[in-house]
Design a protein around this motif. Sequence first.
Motif, PDB file in Angstrom:
ATOM      1  N   ASP A   1       0.835  -1.185   0.000  1.00 60.11           N
ATOM      2  CA  ASP A   1       0.000   0.000   0.000  1.00 60.11           C
ATOM      3  C   ASP A   1       0.878   1.247   0.000  1.00 60.11           C
ATOM      4  OD1 ASP A   1      -2.126  -1.763   0.157  1.00 60.11           O
ATOM      5  OD2 ASP A   1      -2.340  -1.557   2.339  1.00 60.11           O
ATOM      6  N   PRO A   2       0.496   2.279  -0.762  1.00 57.91           N
ATOM      7  CA  PRO A   2       1.366   3.453  -0.897  1.00 57.91           C
ATOM      8  C   PRO A   2       1.754   4.103   0.429  1.00 57.91           C
ATOM      9  CG  PRO A   2      -0.335   3.503  -2.571  1.00 57.91           C
ATOM     10  CD  PRO A   2      -0.674   2.355  -1.659  1.00 57.91           C
ATOM     11  N   ASP A   3       0.846   4.127   1.406  1.00 58.37           N
ATOM     12  CA  ASP A   3       1.200   4.762   2.671  1.00 58.37           C
ATOM     13  C   ASP A   3       2.265   3.969   3.413  1.00 58.37           C
ATOM     14  OD1 ASP A   3      -0.718   2.705   3.074  1.00 58.37           O
ATOM     15  OD2 ASP A   3      -1.170   3.493   5.083  1.00 58.37           O
ATOM     16  N   VAL A   4       2.225   2.633   3.316  1.00 57.77           N
ATOM     17  CA  VAL A   4       3.257   1.809   3.953  1.00 57.77           C
ATOM     18  C   VAL A   4       4.593   2.006   3.250  1.00 57.77           C
ATOM     19  CG1 VAL A   4       3.990  -0.566   4.453  1.00 57.77           C
ATOM     20  CG2 VAL A   4       1.599   0.110   4.779  1.00 57.77           C
ATOM     21  N   LEU A   5       4.585   2.040   1.924  1.00 55.64           N
ATOM     22  CA  LEU A   5       5.824   2.264   1.181  1.00 55.64           C
ATOM     23  C   LEU A   5       6.408   3.640   1.495  1.00 55.64           C
ATOM     24  CD1 LEU A   5       4.958   0.765  -2.327  1.00 55.64           C
ATOM     25  CD2 LEU A   5       6.076  -0.346  -0.375  1.00 55.64           C
ATOM     26  N   ALA A   6       5.560   4.646   1.644  1.00 54.71           N
ATOM     27  CA  ALA A   6       6.056   5.995   1.976  1.00 54.71           C
ATOM     28  C   ALA A   6       6.724   5.998   3.344  1.00 54.71           C
ATOM     29  CB  ALA A   6       4.901   6.988   1.931  1.00 54.71           C
ATOM     30  N   ARG A   7       6.145   5.302   4.302  1.00 56.06           N
ATOM     31  CA  ARG A   7       6.773   5.218   5.624  1.00 56.06           C
ATOM     32  C   ARG A   7       8.096   4.470   5.539  1.00 56.06           C
ATOM     33  NH1 ARG A   7       2.424   2.046   8.611  1.00 56.06           N
ATOM     34  NH2 ARG A   7       3.999   1.956  10.265  1.00 56.06           N
ATOM     35  N   LEU A   8       8.121   3.404   4.762  1.00 58.09           N
ATOM     36  CA  LEU A   8       9.333   2.611   4.621  1.00 58.09           C
ATOM     37  C   LEU A   8      10.464   3.443   4.022  1.00 58.09           C
ATOM     38  CD1 LEU A   8      10.047  -0.489   5.018  1.00 58.09           C
ATOM     39  CD2 LEU A   8       9.696  -0.707   2.561  1.00 58.09           C
ATOM     40  N   ALA A   9      10.140   4.323   3.103  1.00 60.78           N
ATOM     41  CA  ALA A   9      11.158   5.057   2.338  1.00 60.78           C
ATOM     42  C   ALA A   9      11.518   6.413   2.916  1.00 60.78           C
ATOM     43  CB  ALA A   9      10.667   5.245   0.901  1.00 60.78           C
ATOM     44  N   ARG A  10      10.956   6.797   4.030  1.00 64.39           N
ATOM     45  CA  ARG A  10      11.071   8.194   4.445  1.00 64.39           C
ATOM     46  C   ARG A  10      12.485   8.621   4.792  1.00 64.39           C
ATOM     47  NH1 ARG A  10       7.834   8.047  10.231  1.00 64.39           N
ATOM     48  NH2 ARG A  10       9.116   6.468  11.257  1.00 64.39           N
ATOM     49  N   ASN A  11      13.346   7.676   5.175  1.00 62.87           N
ATOM     50  CA  ASN A  11      14.716   8.045   5.548  1.00 62.87           C
ATOM     51  C   ASN A  11      15.743   7.671   4.486  1.00 62.87           C
ATOM     52  OD1 ASN A  11      13.951   9.096   8.093  1.00 62.87           O
ATOM     53  ND2 ASN A  11      13.968   7.032   8.989  1.00 62.87           N
ATOM     54  N   ARG A  12      15.294   7.344   3.294  1.00 66.78           N
ATOM     55  CA  ARG A  12      16.247   6.977   2.238  1.00 66.78           C
ATOM     56  C   ARG A  12      16.982   8.219   1.740  1.00 66.78           C
ATOM     57  NH1 ARG A  12      13.595   3.509  -2.417  1.00 66.78           N
ATOM     58  NH2 ARG A  12      15.529   2.290  -2.447  1.00 66.78           N
ATOM     59  N   PRO A  13      18.208   8.024   1.266  1.00 64.83           N
ATOM     60  CA  PRO A  13      18.935   9.152   0.693  1.00 64.83           C
ATOM     61  C   PRO A  13      18.385   9.528  -0.675  1.00 64.83           C
ATOM     62  CG  PRO A  13      20.192   7.152   0.388  1.00 64.83           C
ATOM     63  CD  PRO A  13      19.002   6.790   1.240  1.00 64.83           C
ATOM     64  N   GLN A  14      18.841  10.668  -1.176  1.00 65.36           N
ATOM     65  CA  GLN A  14      18.499  11.041  -2.544  1.00 65.36           C
ATOM     66  C   GLN A  14      19.117  10.048  -3.519  1.00 65.36           C
ATOM     67  OE1 GLN A  14      16.340  12.374  -4.406  1.00 65.36           O
ATOM     68  NE2 GLN A  14      16.697  14.557  -4.110  1.00 65.36           N
ATOM     69  N   TRP A  15      18.473   9.812  -4.661  1.00 64.13           N
ATOM     70  CA  TRP A  15      18.935   8.848  -5.672  1.00 64.13           C
ATOM     71  C   TRP A  15      19.281   7.491  -5.032  1.00 64.13           C
ATOM     72  CZ3 TRP A  15      22.142  13.362  -5.097  1.00 64.13           C
ATOM     73  CH2 TRP A  15      21.669  14.466  -5.804  1.00 64.13           C
ATOM     74  N   PRO A  16      18.321   6.864  -4.385  1.00 66.87           N
ATOM     75  CA  PRO A  16      18.643   5.650  -3.627  1.00 66.87           C
ATOM     76  C   PRO A  16      18.975   4.441  -4.485  1.00 66.87           C
ATOM     77  CG  PRO A  16      16.292   6.036  -3.608  1.00 66.87           C
ATOM     78  CD  PRO A  16      16.917   7.241  -4.244  1.00 66.87           C
ATOM     79  N   VAL A  17      18.497   4.407  -5.746  1.00 61.12           N
ATOM     80  CA  VAL A  17      18.730   3.250  -6.611  1.00 61.12           C
ATOM     81  C   VAL A  17      19.406   3.725  -7.889  1.00 61.12           C
ATOM     82  CG1 VAL A  17      17.669   1.336  -7.868  1.00 61.12           C
ATOM     83  CG2 VAL A  17      16.705   2.077  -5.676  1.00 61.12           C
TER      84      VAL A  17
END
Length: 353
Positions: free
Chosen positions: A222-238
Motif C-alpha cells: 500500500d502506498p502509505d506503507v511504502l512511503a513510511r518505509l522510504a522516508r529516511n532513504r537518501p536522494q537517488w537511492p537506486v
Amino acid sequence: MTSDNPPLPADRDLLRHHGDRDAGPGLLDFAVNVRGGRPPRWLRDRLAGALDRLGTYPSPADDLRARAAAAARHGRHPDEVLVLNGSAEGFALLPALTPRLAAVVHPSFTEPEVALRTGGVPVHRVLLDAEDGYALHPDRVPEAADLVVVGNPTNPTSTLHPAELIRALRRPGRVVLVDEAFMDAVPGEPESLAGESGVLVFRSLTKTWALPGLRAGYALGDPDVLARLARNRPQWPVGTLSLEAVVACCEAPALAEAELAAIDARDHREVLVAELGHLVQGDPRAPFLLLRVPGGERLRHALRARGIAVRRGDTFPGLGPDHLRVAVRSPGECAPLLAALAELVPDELEVHP
C-alpha cells in the motif's frame, strides 16, 4: 513454539552469516542460491546498453519506468511499488515503520531480525517445527505484534506456505511482510501475494537472474506503507543499472524464461531429493534443500576439504550444527556432491554416483 528477544550483538555475527561466506574460489558452490553463476547474455547486453546513462543522475522518470514495469508484472499500480537495492535494503528500512513489536517467523533469512534489533525494535521469534515440515501456525504470532515477517518460500527450509495462512496473519494496524525472494523459482508462483493489497511483499532479482553484485529488487504494498518505509532513504537511492534490471526482468520474455528455469529447478530438485532420501527436511518447494545429517558440522568441513561448499545451518534460529542447506543444481553438477556423501556418510543414504 516461541522465543523472546535474545541479546544483540551476542549472536550478530552468526545472524549475519550467509551462504557467500561458505562459498569460495575454486569450490563447487552448493552454498549460494544463485542460478547459473552469471546473468544471461541478453541481460548483460541490456545492462551494458545502459552504461552511457551513468553520466546523469537517475531521474524520477527512470524510477517511474521501473515501478511501472514491476507494477504491470504483478497487476499493481506504480504507486504500489518501491524499487530497492535488493531485498536487503528493504529489510534495513524496516525500523522506519516504527513497530512496537515485530514477530519474525523462523527458521528464516536473518537480515530482517538483524535490522529490526539493530534499530531498537523488540523482536519475538516464532519458531516453526521440523515435525510438521516447518508449517506456519498463525496462532503462534503474538496479537501485540504490529509487524510480522515471514518468508515464502522460506530460506532455508524450502517450505512454501499456503497464501491463506499468511492472509490469516493480517490484523488492523499490523504490517505483514512476506519475503518472496525465491517465489519466481516456484513454477506458476502458486502462493504469491505479490498481486494483493493489505500485505507488504519484497521481491528480489538476485537469485533467478544471478545479480547479487548489482543489488536489485522491489517492494509491493500500500502506498502509505511504502512511503513510511522510504522516508529516511537518501536522494537517488537506486542506481541506473538496478533500475534497468528491474525493467528488463519484468518484461514478458524474461518472465517466460524465469518460468522455464523454475520448471527445470523443480525437476532437478526432485532428482536430488530422491538421491538424498530421509536427509531432506520437510516438503521442499524452492531451489534449495535443508538437510539434517548426524555430525553435520564435521561433514561440512570434510566436504570443503574435497572442494565442495555447502551452507551451514546453525546460524538460522531454530536449527543446529547438524543442519546444512544445499542449493539445487542439475544432476550432472550434483554428481560430485553425491559421490562425496556416499563416501563420507555411507550409512545415511544409498547414493549411486
